[in-house]
Write a protein that holds these residues in place. Structure first.
Motif, PDB file in Angstrom:
ATOM      1  N   SER A  19      -4.536   2.188  -3.025  1.00 14.94           N
ATOM      2  CA  SER A  19      -4.816   1.183  -4.048  1.00 14.94           C
ATOM      3  C   SER A  19      -5.430   1.884  -5.253  1.00 14.94           C
ATOM      4  O   SER A  19      -6.236   2.796  -5.124  1.00 14.94           O
ATOM      5  N   ALA A  20      -4.978   1.451  -6.421  1.00 16.66           N
ATOM      6  CA  ALA A  20      -5.497   1.965  -7.690  1.00 16.66           C
ATOM      7  C   ALA A  20      -5.576   0.776  -8.646  1.00 16.66           C
ATOM      8  O   ALA A  20      -4.549   0.270  -9.100  1.00 16.66           O
ATOM      9  N   GLY A  21      -6.780   0.332  -8.923  1.00 14.12           N
ATOM     10  CA  GLY A  21      -6.935  -0.846  -9.772  1.00 14.12           C
ATOM     11  C   GLY A  21      -6.355  -2.067  -9.077  1.00 14.12           C
ATOM     12  O   GLY A  21      -6.696  -2.376  -7.949  1.00 14.12           O
ATOM     13  N   ARG A  22      -5.420  -2.740  -9.751  1.00 13.37           N
ATOM     14  CA  ARG A  22      -4.774  -3.919  -9.156  1.00 13.37           C
ATOM     15  C   ARG A  22      -3.569  -3.555  -8.321  1.00 13.37           C
ATOM     16  O   ARG A  22      -3.000  -4.400  -7.646  1.00 13.37           O
ATOM     17  N   PHE A  23      -3.154  -2.303  -8.369  1.00 14.38           N
ATOM     18  CA  PHE A  23      -1.969  -1.865  -7.623  1.00 14.38           C
ATOM     19  C   PHE A  23      -2.341  -1.525  -6.183  1.00 14.38           C
ATOM     20  O   PHE A  23      -3.310  -0.818  -5.935  1.00 14.38           O
ATOM     21  N   GLU A  24      -1.577  -2.037  -5.241  1.00  7.65           N
ATOM     22  CA  GLU A  24      -1.762  -1.716  -3.830  1.00  7.65           C
ATOM     23  C   GLU A  24      -0.419  -1.404  -3.214  1.00  7.65           C
ATOM     24  O   GLU A  24       0.580  -2.052  -3.524  1.00  7.65           O
ATOM     25  N   ALA A  25      -0.383  -0.398  -2.367  1.00  5.47           N
ATOM     26  CA  ALA A  25       0.850  -0.032  -1.664  1.00  5.47           C
ATOM     27  C   ALA A  25       0.500   0.281  -0.214  1.00  5.47           C
ATOM     28  O   ALA A  25      -0.544   0.848   0.084  1.00  5.47           O
ATOM     29  N   GLU A  26       1.394  -0.099   0.669  1.00  6.44           N
ATOM     30  CA  GLU A  26       1.217   0.174   2.083  1.00  6.44           C
ATOM     31  C   GLU A  26       2.545   0.651   2.639  1.00  6.44           C
ATOM     32  O   GLU A  26       3.609   0.087   2.322  1.00  6.44           O
ATOM     33  N   ALA A  27       2.515   1.715   3.449  1.00  5.49           N
ATOM     34  CA  ALA A  27       3.747   2.270   4.012  1.00  5.49           C
ATOM     35  C   ALA A  27       3.539   2.565   5.484  1.00  5.49           C
ATOM     36  O   ALA A  27       2.436   2.887   5.925  1.00  5.49           O
ATOM     37  N   SER A  28       4.610   2.452   6.230  1.00  8.67           N
ATOM     38  CA  SER A  28       4.591   2.762   7.649  1.00  8.67           C
ATOM     39  C   SER A  28       5.871   3.530   7.994  1.00  8.67           C
ATOM     40  O   SER A  28       6.940   3.210   7.473  1.00  8.67           O
ATOM     41  N   LEU A  29       5.749   4.534   8.845  1.00  7.27           N
ATOM     42  CA  LEU A  29       6.887   5.364   9.216  1.00  7.27           C
ATOM     43  C   LEU A  29       6.849   5.608  10.709  1.00  7.27           C
ATOM     44  O   LEU A  29       5.813   5.982  11.255  1.00  7.27           O
ATOM     45  N   THR A  30       7.972   5.388  11.368  1.00  2.00           N
ATOM     46  CA  THR A  30       8.100   5.684  12.787  1.00  2.00           C
ATOM     47  C   THR A  30       9.180   6.741  12.957  1.00  2.00           C
ATOM     48  O   THR A  30      10.299   6.580  12.450  1.00  2.00           O
ATOM     49  N   MET A  31       8.831   7.821  13.650  1.00  2.00           N
ATOM     50  CA  MET A  31       9.760   8.934  13.796  1.00  2.00           C
ATOM     51  C   MET A  31       9.462   9.673  15.097  1.00  2.00           C
ATOM     52  O   MET A  31       8.326   9.683  15.560  1.00  2.00           O
TER      53      MET A  31
END
Length: 72
Positions: A19-31
Motif C-alpha cells: 500500500s502506498a497512500g490510497r493505492f493498495e495491491a494484493e497478490a497471491s501465487l501458488t507454484m
C-alpha cells in the motif's frame, strides 16, 4: 522420509500486500518447486543468451565502421 518427487510436486503459496497512500495491491501465487526450477532455468537461459547477441551486434558494427575507403 518423503520422496523427492513428492516434495517437488507439493504446491507452495506466497502472498504479498502493498500500500502506498490510497493505492493498495494484493497478490497471491501458488507454484510447485519443480515449476520454480523450470522458471529459473528459463531466466538463466535468457540471461546467458544476451552477451553473445550483444557481442555479435557490436562485432558487425565494428566491421562496418572500419571498412577502408579506397580513393578513386
Amino acid at each position: 522420509m518423503p520422496r523427492i518427487t513428492d516434495t517437488l510436486t507439493e504446491p507452495q503459496t506466497a502472498r504479498a500486500r502493498m500500500s502506498a497512500g490510497r493505492f493498495e495491491a494484493e497478490a497471491s501465487l501458488t507454484m510447485t518447486p519443480a515449476g520454480l526450477l523450470a522458471i529459473g532455468g528459463l531466466v538463466a537461459a535468457i540471461l546467458l543468451s544476451i552477451p553473445p547477441i550483444v557481442r555479435a551486434a557490436r562485432g558487425r558494427r565494428a566491421v562496418l565502421q572500419h571498412v577502408p575507403v579506397v580513393p578513386d
